[in-house]
Design an enzyme around this catalytic site. Structure first.
Site, mmCIF file in Angstrom:
data_model
loop_
_atom_site.group_PDB
_atom_site.id
_atom_site.type_symbol
_atom_site.label_atom_id
_atom_site.label_comp_id
_atom_site.label_asym_id
_atom_site.label_seq_id
_atom_site.Cartn_x
_atom_site.Cartn_y
_atom_site.Cartn_z
ATOM 1 N N ASP A 478 0.846 -1.188 0.000
ATOM 2 C CA ASP A 478 0.000 0.000 0.000
ATOM 3 C C ASP A 478 0.889 1.248 0.000
ATOM 4 O O ASP A 478 2.110 1.169 0.166
ATOM 5 C CB ASP A 478 -0.896 -0.041 1.239
ATOM 6 C CG ASP A 478 -2.016 0.986 1.210
ATOM 7 O OD1 ASP A 478 -2.256 1.592 0.145
ATOM 8 O OD2 ASP A 478 -2.656 1.182 2.256
ATOM 9 N N GLU A 481 2.703 5.098 -4.077
ATOM 10 C CA GLU A 481 2.723 6.017 -5.220
ATOM 11 C C GLU A 481 4.091 6.697 -5.417
ATOM 12 O O GLU A 481 4.374 7.023 -6.576
ATOM 13 C CB GLU A 481 1.622 7.078 -5.061
ATOM 14 C CG GLU A 481 0.223 6.560 -5.192
ATOM 15 C CD GLU A 481 -0.212 5.689 -4.013
ATOM 16 O OE1 GLU A 481 -0.963 4.723 -4.221
ATOM 17 O OE2 GLU A 481 0.229 5.966 -2.885
#
Length: 875
Positions: A478, A481
């Protein structure tokens, strides 16, 4: 006579002077009027249709004026922007004679042609690349490769492993033409003459930090271009899509977690093609109603692959031949998964796991000590290792979360991941050459540089040490980005052009560092400006590789951020959605889009992640989610999981999951086809019915493979649903009744959908392999296998089954599998029941079973299969 002549000249002169004065007066008054109301546009500007106006001033932070526009040498025509953030018809747009590149002579190469492009006039962005090299390679009959780059020095290129072409295509499906001045290329489909690309419609830009190329499109049916929250079919009404990986709950008009610069287009005759721009820099794609498209990256090169299909399924296979086919998931990964952020203790986790005895169990960051990777909270989760062992004894599996941010504030010698990472130099550095420090869940953090192979080894060692404590089966990566709770770093970012480029795409936050790290950060392979969109892919690659080495089995990885080729290493979930009906509706276009991107293992957080769901919403969403390729219920702190609702709701949820579990052999076989040749699992209807234009915009229904149609309820308070049924017979999965649209076309049909029911229909001519319920999600569970055959009007059907041990590596390559093809070729009509019977199971009749290959792991499989069919002639 002289006097008369003088009088004539005098009169004529006076008239002439009067006319001149009148003209001057009109001109002066006109100048005053146009000065107040805008100067008259040139004929060459007015002649350009609004839909073909390509924006010459895309900067969103600037109010476009005539002076600014004309300083760029562009046309200015006043207009009104629509309300909101969306922009409409450009006020400032390129004239037909705007300076561009000129193509010199073309030279034949072994694979195609090569030439050079030159620019004489500077553009309005700094550091134009004056000389470019154009390379066109006819790689296969259905694949064309066009590459434009700096002719004098190397530039950053995406480090994907793409297949090298070995010979020139002999019978290409395409032709290509070149416009020399201004430069442009035109790609046509040879069979129909359809123009697939035409870049002559707007000037080419190639500056150091601003590239732009435009093309007209053959139709308005454009899909892909992710990751964005929208309908599956993109709007071409001046729609700007931004590509820059960003941590943000799925919201329209925002750049989201992943980047996929690939689109699939349907042509007017039902043929299909695809275009992939292999570029990992921040970029925009602008769609306009001409129809036309503009690519606008801020770095790298223009590296295009064009795929000719002509079938949409073939387009995706050709695309995945370039980026790589997806991994084969373990069989258990296709079962139901349950997670929440908010299991406060091992005991709370145990109570949920006991309730969902067949689900794979997950943990969010609650289990960590201070939210630090590779740690366990000894007070609240001290018995986690024992609980995982208990899961394994009952045939269940365990997945845990990891974030890339590594805590940087622990006393030296107390936190091995940071100490050892610092020692090995594996963290991303700032422009000062020291680890860039941001802030995520554990506080101040450093970020591993997964472009460095040394980081992969460090990651493996951390996972191996942790696995010896908690024997997890899969990993959920997770915040990759990468996400950062401060913009850039704790020390800010530089004022250089990597952090403040001449042009900033329409990213959320208006800065490349918004909620992530500085674009100027230094990584092993390049600067973060170039690698940002690859971070999730590189972490997934390192994680999948580590799991293989640690467990010796197929890896199971689910990642939030993604990039082309991600399917080779992980699946994806659609992010932190909300517990709202709209979010459930949007999940179907999301799943279908990732099917286009070569990531078939995809799903949304069932019932919604944030907010409090209702019983009706969660019931309907569990029914839909039972048919996501990746089915996980995940919710945030203090939200409700499925066990909180009434017995009736739980029964409805269980019924939907039982259908999924019964169909796991079919689903597993679909994943095998995806892994082997790039087929889709969750499939848009138009993939099977490309001539039926009515299917092109459908994104509230979808198919599993070619044979199973899902029609979920997506609104509250209803007990029926309208679904589109393409031409042919469709059998109700539960009752075996058949519905048949018009003989000539499909139609919308209203069908009953009480709260305890999701509509599932089987397409005529399909044989579904299924399994008897019971036990765990294990191939070796001993559950009997069955076939359901839905006969066509000609009384035939076919299906297939891929079967192996469900978890070993490279079973197909090693031949350790069974693959069976089933055909109905002849039946005794009298032995078949009518399709309108109300019994749950139709009568069993013989089928022809062809064993294509039988490996050593599933001997005797054919003998365990029973069959069932019904007679379509009873309609």
């Amino acid at each position: 006579t002289l006097a008369g002549l003088s009088a004539w000249w005098l009169g004529g002169g006076l008239l002439t002077v009067a006319a001149l004065l009148s003209g001057v007066t009109v001109w002066v008054l006109g100048q005053i009027w146009w000065g107040q109301h805008g100067t008259p546009p040139l004929t060459k500007c007015v002649s350009i249709p609004e839909s073909l106006r390509f924006d010459c001033f895309p900067e969103r932070s600037t109010v476009v004026t005539r002076e600014l526009c004309e300083a760029r040498g562009c046309c200015f025509v006043d207009g009104d922007w629509p309300s909101g953030s969306a922009r409409g018809v450009p006020w400032c747009f390129y004239p037909p004679d705007f300076p561009s590149y000129t193509l010199g002579s073309l030279n034949e190469t072994e694979l195609g042609v090569r030439g050079f492009l030159t620019r004489k006039a500077k553009t309005y962005y700094p550091r134009d690349v004056v000389k470019l090299q154009l390379s066109v390679e006819f790689e296969t009959d259905a694949r064309l490769h066009v590459k434009i780059t700096d002719a004098t020095k190397p530039r950053y290129e995406v480090p994907l492993d793409v297949p090298p072409a070995t010979k020139r295509a002999e019978n290409p499906l395409y032709t290509i033409e070149f416009s020399k001045e201004p430069f442009g290329l035109i790609v046509k489909r040879k069979s129909s003459g359809t123009v697939l690309l035409n870049t002559t419609v707007a000037p080419l830009f190639f500056a150091d930090q601003f590239l732009q190329i435009s093309t007209v499109l053959p139709s308005t049916f454009i899909y892909g271009l992710g990751e964005h929250r929208s309908n599956f079919l993109h709007s071409l009404e001046w729609n700007t899509l931004t590509f820059w990986a960003r941590d943000v709950p799925p919201t329209e008009s925002f750049n989201l977690y992943g980047v996929h610069p690939f689109y699939l287009a349907m042509e007017r005759d039902g043929a299909s093609h695809g275009v992939f721009l292999m570029n990992s820099n921040a970029m925009e794609v602008v769609l306009q109603p001409a129809p036309a498209l503009t690519w606008r990256p801020v770095g790298g090169i223009l590296d295009f692959y064009i795929f000719l299909g002509p079938d949409p399924n073939l387009v995706l296979q050709q695309y995945q031949q370039v980026i790589g086919f997806p991994a084969m998931p373990p069989f258990w990964g296709l079962g139901f998964h349950l997670c929440r952020w908010g299991y406060g203790t091992t005991l709370q986790f145990y109570n949920i796991y006991a309730f969902f005895s067949q689900a794979a169990q997950w943990n969010d960051i609650d289990y960590m000590d201070g939210y630090r990777d590779f740690t366990i909270d000894s007070q609240k989760f001290g018995t986690l290792p024992q609980l995982v062992e208990d899961l394994h004894k009952h045939g269940q599996h365990y997945v845990m979360i990891l974030d890339p941010g590594i805590s940087s504030t622990q006393p030296p010698g107390s936190y091995w991941p940071y100490d050892e990472g610092l020692k090995r130099g594996i963290f991303i550095n700032s422009t000062q050459g020291k680890p860039l420090i941001g802030k995520v869940w554990p506080g101040f953090t450093a970020f591993p540089d997964f472009s460095n192979l040394n980081t992969h080894q460090w990651w493996l060692e951390n996972l191996d040490r942790f696995h010896s404590l908690v024997p997890f089966d899969g990993l959920w990566i997770d915040m990759n980005e990468p996400s950062n709770f401060v913009d850039g770093s704790t020390a800010g970012c530089s004022q250089e052009e990597l952090d403040k480029p001449p042009y900033v795409p329409a990213v959320l936050g208006n800065s490349l560092s918004a909620k992530t790290i500085c674009a100027s950060s230094r990584q092993n392979a390049s600067v973060h400006y170039n690698l940002h969109n690859l971070y999730g892919l590189m972490e997934a690659k390192a994680t999948a590789s580590a799991l293989v080495k640690i467990r010796g089995k197929r890896p199971f990885v689910i990642s939030r951020s993604s990039f082309p080729s991600q399917g080779r290493y992980s699946g994806h979930w659609l992010g932190d959605n909300r517990s709202e009906w709209k979010d459930m509706v949007c999940s179907i276009p999301g799943v279908l889009s990732f099917s286009l991107f070569g990531i078939p293992l995809v799903g949304a957080d069932i019932c919604g992640f944030s907010g409090s769901t209702s019983e009706e919403l969660c019931t309907r969403w569990m029914q839909l989610g039972a048919f996501y390729p990746f089915a996980r219920n995940h919710n945030t702190q203090d939200a409700q999981d499925p066990s909180a609702f009434s017995p009736a709701a739980r029964t409805a949820m269980k019924t939907a999951l039982e259908v999924r579990y019964a169909l796991l052999p079919y689903l597993y076989s679909l994943f095998h086809r995806a892994h082997l040749q790039g087929d889709t699992v969750a499939r848009p209807l138009f993939f099977e019915f490309p001539k039926d234009v009515a299917t092109y915009s459908i994104d509230r229904q979808f198919l599993w493979g070619r044979g199973l149609l899902l029609t979920p309820v997506l609104e509250p308070g209803v007990n029926s649903v309208i679904g589109y049924f393409p031409r042919g017979l469709w059998y109700d999965y539960y009752t075996v009744r058949a519905c048949s649209p018009s003989d000539h076309s499909g139609e919308n049909l209203k069908i009953a959908a009480p709260l305890d029911h999701i509509n599932v229909h089987v397409r005529e001519g399909t044989i579904l392999p299924t399994q008897k319920l019971g036990g765990s999600t294990s191939v070796g569970s001993g559950n009997a296998l069955h076939l359901i055959a839905a006969l066509s009007q000609n009384a035939n059907a076919w299906g297939d089954l891929y079967w192996d041990d469900g978890e070993s590596l490279d079973t197909f390559a090693k031949g350790d599998y069974s693959y069976l093809v089933f055909n109905v070729t002849q039946v005794r009509r009298a032995s078949l029941p009518c399709c309108g019977v109300t019994s749950k199971l139709p009568t069993v009749v013989p089928l022809v079973t062809n064993v294509i290959h039988s490996g050593g792991t599933t001997s005797g499989l054919a003998e365990s299969v029973t069959q069932s069919v019904c007679n379509p002639r009873c309609l």
